[in-house]
Design a protein around this motif. Structure first.
Motif, PDB file in Angstrom:
ATOM      1  N   PRO A   1       0.907  -1.451  -0.046  1.00 23.26           N
ATOM      2  CA  PRO A   1       0.082   0.049   0.015  1.00 23.26           C
ATOM      3  C   PRO A   1       0.779   1.480  -0.052  1.00 23.26           C
ATOM      4  CG  PRO A   1      -0.930  -1.483   1.520  1.00 23.26           C
ATOM      5  CD  PRO A   1       0.370  -2.214   1.187  1.00 23.26           C
ATOM      6  N   ALA A   2       2.036   1.559   0.812  1.00 26.46           N
ATOM      7  CA  ALA A   2       2.789   2.468   0.803  1.00 26.46           C
ATOM      8  C   ALA A   2       3.367   2.812  -0.495  1.00 26.46           C
ATOM      9  CB  ALA A   2       4.031   2.298   1.892  1.00 26.46           C
ATOM     10  N   GLY A   3       3.893   1.665  -1.324  1.00 27.69           N
ATOM     11  CA  GLY A   3       4.344   1.743  -2.687  1.00 27.69           C
ATOM     12  C   GLY A   3       3.441   2.185  -3.734  1.00 27.69           C
ATOM     13  N   LEU A   4       2.127   2.046  -3.611  1.00 28.46           N
ATOM     14  CA  LEU A   4       0.989   2.395  -4.418  1.00 28.46           C
ATOM     15  C   LEU A   4       0.883   3.800  -4.250  1.00 28.46           C
ATOM     16  CD1 LEU A   4      -1.587  -0.442  -4.206  1.00 28.46           C
ATOM     17  CD2 LEU A   4      -0.148   0.132  -5.974  1.00 28.46           C
ATOM     18  N   LEU A   5       0.786   4.516  -2.692  1.00 29.96           N
ATOM     19  CA  LEU A   5       0.669   5.917  -2.740  1.00 29.96           C
ATOM     20  C   LEU A   5       1.798   6.602  -3.407  1.00 29.96           C
ATOM     21  CD1 LEU A   5      -1.695   5.045  -0.804  1.00 29.96           C
ATOM     22  CD2 LEU A   5      -1.124   6.891   0.725  1.00 29.96           C
ATOM     23  N   LEU A   6       2.919   5.950  -3.042  1.00 31.37           N
ATOM     24  CA  LEU A   6       4.274   6.674  -3.641  1.00 31.37           C
ATOM     25  C   LEU A   6       4.247   6.692  -5.216  1.00 31.37           C
ATOM     26  CD1 LEU A   6       7.340   5.304  -1.405  1.00 31.37           C
ATOM     27  CD2 LEU A   6       6.083   7.552  -1.275  1.00 31.37           C
ATOM     28  N   VAL A   7       3.407   5.681  -6.000  1.00 29.89           N
ATOM     29  CA  VAL A   7       3.533   5.785  -7.326  1.00 29.89           C
ATOM     30  C   VAL A   7       2.331   7.026  -7.688  1.00 29.89           C
ATOM     31  CG1 VAL A   7       2.518   4.248  -9.129  1.00 29.89           C
ATOM     32  CG2 VAL A   7       4.019   3.197  -7.739  1.00 29.89           C
TER      33      VAL A   7
ATOM     34  N   PHE B   1      -9.969   4.545   1.215  1.00 32.04           N
ATOM     35  CA  PHE B   1      -9.205   5.113   2.133  1.00 32.04           C
ATOM     36  C   PHE B   1      -8.589   6.507   1.445  1.00 32.04           C
ATOM     37  CE2 PHE B   1      -5.222   6.261   4.459  1.00 32.04           C
ATOM     38  CZ  PHE B   1      -5.791   6.317   5.955  1.00 32.04           C
ATOM     39  N   THR B   2      -7.850   6.147   0.384  1.00 29.64           N
ATOM     40  CA  THR B   2      -6.779   7.380  -0.181  1.00 29.64           C
ATOM     41  C   THR B   2      -7.815   8.274  -0.697  1.00 29.64           C
ATOM     42  OG1 THR B   2      -5.329   5.733  -0.585  1.00 29.64           O
ATOM     43  CG2 THR B   2      -5.027   7.815  -1.812  1.00 29.64           C
ATOM     44  N   MET B   3      -9.000   7.884  -1.501  1.00 32.54           N
ATOM     45  CA  MET B   3      -9.639   8.893  -2.205  1.00 32.54           C
ATOM     46  C   MET B   3     -10.422   9.815  -0.938  1.00 32.54           C
ATOM     47  SD  MET B   3      -9.259   8.386  -5.332  1.00 32.54           S
ATOM     48  CE  MET B   3     -10.589   9.489  -5.728  1.00 32.54           C
TER      49      MET B   3
ATOM     50  N   PRO C   1     -13.422  25.172 -11.234  1.00 33.65           N
ATOM     51  CA  PRO C   1     -13.177  23.863 -11.404  1.00 33.65           C
ATOM     52  C   PRO C   1     -11.713  23.325 -11.744  1.00 33.65           C
ATOM     53  CG  PRO C   1     -15.239  24.657 -12.654  1.00 33.65           C
ATOM     54  CD  PRO C   1     -14.513  25.735 -12.014  1.00 33.65           C
ATOM     55  N   ALA C   2     -11.053  24.028 -12.845  1.00 36.71           N
ATOM     56  CA  ALA C   2      -9.731  23.863 -13.101  1.00 36.71           C
ATOM     57  C   ALA C   2      -8.605  24.121 -11.846  1.00 36.71           C
ATOM     58  CB  ALA C   2      -9.167  24.639 -14.387  1.00 36.71           C
ATOM     59  N   PHE C   3      -9.074  25.022 -11.279  1.00 35.40           N
ATOM     60  CA  PHE C   3      -8.165  25.117  -9.923  1.00 35.40           C
ATOM     61  C   PHE C   3      -8.280  24.054  -9.079  1.00 35.40           C
ATOM     62  CE2 PHE C   3      -7.305  26.687  -5.723  1.00 35.40           C
ATOM     63  CZ  PHE C   3      -6.000  27.489  -5.952  1.00 35.40           C
ATOM     64  N   LEU C   4      -9.403  23.475  -9.071  1.00 34.90           N
ATOM     65  CA  LEU C   4      -9.665  22.533  -7.912  1.00 34.90           C
ATOM     66  C   LEU C   4      -8.629  21.176  -8.442  1.00 34.90           C
ATOM     67  CD1 LEU C   4     -13.353  22.820  -6.830  1.00 34.90           C
ATOM     68  CD2 LEU C   4     -11.306  23.186  -5.419  1.00 34.90           C
ATOM     69  N   VAL C   5      -8.845  21.083  -9.713  1.00 41.14           N
ATOM     70  CA  VAL C   5      -8.174  19.860 -10.252  1.00 41.14           C
ATOM     71  C   VAL C   5      -6.603  19.915 -10.091  1.00 41.14           C
ATOM     72  CG1 VAL C   5      -7.719  18.723 -12.292  1.00 41.14           C
ATOM     73  CG2 VAL C   5      -9.856  19.324 -12.029  1.00 41.14           C
ATOM     74  N   VAL C   6      -6.079  21.154 -10.432  1.00 39.40           N
ATOM     75  CA  VAL C   6      -4.700  21.163 -10.220  1.00 39.40           C
ATOM     76  C   VAL C   6      -4.265  21.337  -8.402  1.00 39.40           C
ATOM     77  CG1 VAL C   6      -2.876  23.210 -10.567  1.00 39.40           C
ATOM     78  CG2 VAL C   6      -4.508  22.596 -12.230  1.00 39.40           C
ATOM     79  N   TRP C   7      -5.016  21.827  -7.896  1.00 36.96           N
ATOM     80  CA  TRP C   7      -5.047  22.106  -6.518  1.00 36.96           C
ATOM     81  C   TRP C   7      -4.863  20.386  -5.840  1.00 36.96           C
ATOM     82  CZ3 TRP C   7      -3.971  24.524  -2.154  1.00 36.96           C
ATOM     83  CH2 TRP C   7      -4.164  24.219  -0.767  1.00 36.96           C
ATOM     84  N   THR C   8      -5.963  19.591  -6.208  1.00 41.53           N
ATOM     85  CA  THR C   8      -6.211  18.478  -5.775  1.00 41.53           C
ATOM     86  C   THR C   8      -4.595  17.373  -6.160  1.00 41.53           C
ATOM     87  OG1 THR C   8      -8.339  18.420  -5.681  1.00 41.53           O
ATOM     88  CG2 THR C   8      -7.350  16.128  -5.612  1.00 41.53           C
ATOM     89  N   LEU C   9      -4.305  17.601  -7.303  1.00 38.82           N
ATOM     90  CA  LEU C   9      -3.141  16.873  -7.981  1.00 38.82           C
ATOM     91  C   LEU C   9      -1.878  17.486  -7.164  1.00 38.82           C
ATOM     92  CD1 LEU C   9      -3.708  16.907 -11.781  1.00 38.82           C
ATOM     93  CD2 LEU C   9      -3.629  14.871 -10.294  1.00 38.82           C
ATOM     94  N   MET C  10      -1.714  18.767  -6.870  1.00 40.83           N
ATOM     95  CA  MET C  10      -0.593  19.175  -6.062  1.00 40.83           C
ATOM     96  C   MET C  10      -0.759  18.807  -4.592  1.00 40.83           C
ATOM     97  SD  MET C  10      -1.025  23.260  -7.054  1.00 40.83           S
ATOM     98  CE  MET C  10      -0.186  23.711  -5.639  1.00 40.83           C
ATOM     99  N   THR C  11      -1.694  18.638  -3.985  1.00 40.16           N
ATOM    100  CA  THR C  11      -1.765  18.078  -2.565  1.00 40.16           C
ATOM    101  C   THR C  11      -1.483  16.474  -2.764  1.00 40.16           C
ATOM    102  OG1 THR C  11      -4.184  17.799  -3.064  1.00 40.16           O
ATOM    103  CG2 THR C  11      -3.199  19.817  -1.956  1.00 40.16           C
ATOM    104  N   ALA C  12      -1.944  15.957  -3.593  1.00 37.45           N
ATOM    105  CA  ALA C  12      -1.540  14.462  -3.826  1.00 37.45           C
ATOM    106  C   ALA C  12      -0.038  14.121  -3.997  1.00 37.45           C
ATOM    107  CB  ALA C  12      -2.262  13.830  -4.991  1.00 37.45           C
ATOM    108  N   ALA C  13       0.430  15.237  -4.874  1.00 38.33           N
ATOM    109  CA  ALA C  13       1.953  14.998  -5.097  1.00 38.33           C
ATOM    110  C   ALA C  13       2.701  15.273  -3.738  1.00 38.33           C
ATOM    111  CB  ALA C  13       2.465  16.042  -6.084  1.00 38.33           C
ATOM    112  N   MET C  14       2.250  16.276  -3.015  1.00 38.76           N
ATOM    113  CA  MET C  14       2.972  16.898  -1.814  1.00 38.76           C
ATOM    114  C   MET C  14       2.606  16.063  -0.569  1.00 38.76           C
ATOM    115  SD  MET C  14       2.683  20.950  -2.471  1.00 38.76           S
ATOM    116  CE  MET C  14       3.654  21.439  -1.231  1.00 38.76           C
ATOM    117  N   MET C  15       1.499  15.679  -0.527  1.00 38.81           N
ATOM    118  CA  MET C  15       1.164  14.938   0.699  1.00 38.81           C
ATOM    119  C   MET C  15       1.210  13.374   0.776  1.00 38.81           C
ATOM    120  SD  MET C  15       0.391  17.338   2.616  1.00 38.81           S
ATOM    121  CE  MET C  15       0.202  19.085   2.274  1.00 38.81           C
ATOM    122  N   LEU C  16       0.965  12.876  -0.203  1.00 38.79           N
ATOM    123  CA  LEU C  16       0.997  11.397  -0.139  1.00 38.79           C
ATOM    124  C   LEU C  16       2.413  10.865   0.032  1.00 38.79           C
ATOM    125  CD1 LEU C  16      -1.359  10.272  -3.260  1.00 38.79           C
ATOM    126  CD2 LEU C  16      -1.924  10.260  -0.833  1.00 38.79           C
TER     127      LEU C  16
END
Length: 252
Positions: free
Chosen positions: A14-20, A88-90, A48-63
């Motif tokens: 699971p940790a590896g999946l989050l890192l991927v 859980f991740t979603m 809408p576009a900002f929320l997409v970018v924001w969510t991807l940013m937080t995924a990249a930085m937090m996961l």
């Protein structure tokens, strides 16, 4: 209570999946960066576009920093582990996506501040640095960080949740503590530039060190003191806040 950082023994999958997933988010951000306008605030994006970018940013930085907690939670699952970890991740990311709504309003307001006279824009940048610096030193920051660093107690709480909603509630609960821990660090992106990839990488390193390094609490306090110092230094070096001062929101 400072707690000890959780380890990933027994939950490497699971940790590896989050890192991927984090790596995929980083790849998207890096490859799409040139197609985004180099503007302060919301970068000219609609909600809408900002929320997409924001969510991807937080995924990249937090996961990356969340992977060990996810691995620990996965060890409590005996069946259907992969789909349950997806839920859980979603749920965790949905908390950060919801935080994108006030983030959009804040970014829009601070984007307008970038058009103010230089002295006023610099004062706004100093306020952004000061807010993060003060919050990093508060008991609430310590409490949220302790939950992220030593989540064993939360695992016992999650075990009491009803099975149909357990993974959703557990992911959202942990996401709420993570948001409480890191929101002020994310606000710093308004000063550095929302799509400043160098700043994003540095903040990712800070977030990961706070949560996983043995001296993570000291890292958090050191970052708070450094941020307060930046609040003073930016009056002499406005380029420290390119997202709000005349330098504009430059990227990597």
């Amino acid at each position: 209570m400072t707690g000890r950082p959780v380890t990933v023994r027994g939950g490497a999958g699971p940790a590896g999946l989050l890192l991927v997933a984090a790596a995929a988010a980083w790849l998207w951000l890096v490859t799409r960066r040139d197609g985004m306008p180099a503007m302060p605030g919301t970068m000219g994006l609609g909600l809408p576009a900002f929320l997409v970018v924001w969510t991807l940013m937080t995924a990249a930085m937090m996961l990356p920093a969340t992977a060990p907690v996810a691995a620990l939670y996965a060890r409590t699952i005996t069946a259907h582990r992969t789909p349950r970890m997806v839920v859980f991740t979603m749920a965790y990311l949905l908390v950060w996506a919801a935080a994108g709504l006030p983030a959009y309003g804040l970014a829009a307001g601070l984007g307008r501040a970038a058009g103010l006279p230089a002295t006023a824009a610099t004062a706004v940048a100093a306020a952004v640095f000061a807010v993060n610096g003060v919050y990093q030193l508060t008991p609430l920051k310590d409490r949220c960080l302790a939950k992220c660093r030593s989540p064993v107690g939360m695992m016992l709480r999650y075990a009491s949740y009803p099975r149909p909603s357990r993974d959703l509630r557990a992911g959202a609960h942990h996401g709420a503590f993570c948001l409480g821990c890191c929101w002020s660090l994310m606000v710093l992106l308004a000063a550095f530039g929302v799509m400043n990839l160098w700043a994003m990488a540095a903040l990712t390193a800070v977030i990961t060190a706070e949560k996983l390094a043995p001296a993570g609490r000291l890292v958090a306090r050191g970052v708070g003191i450094a941020s307060i110092a930046l609040a003073v230094a930016v009056f002499w070096l406005p380029a420290l806040a390119p997202g709000l001062t005349a330098g504009g929101a430059s990227g990597m």
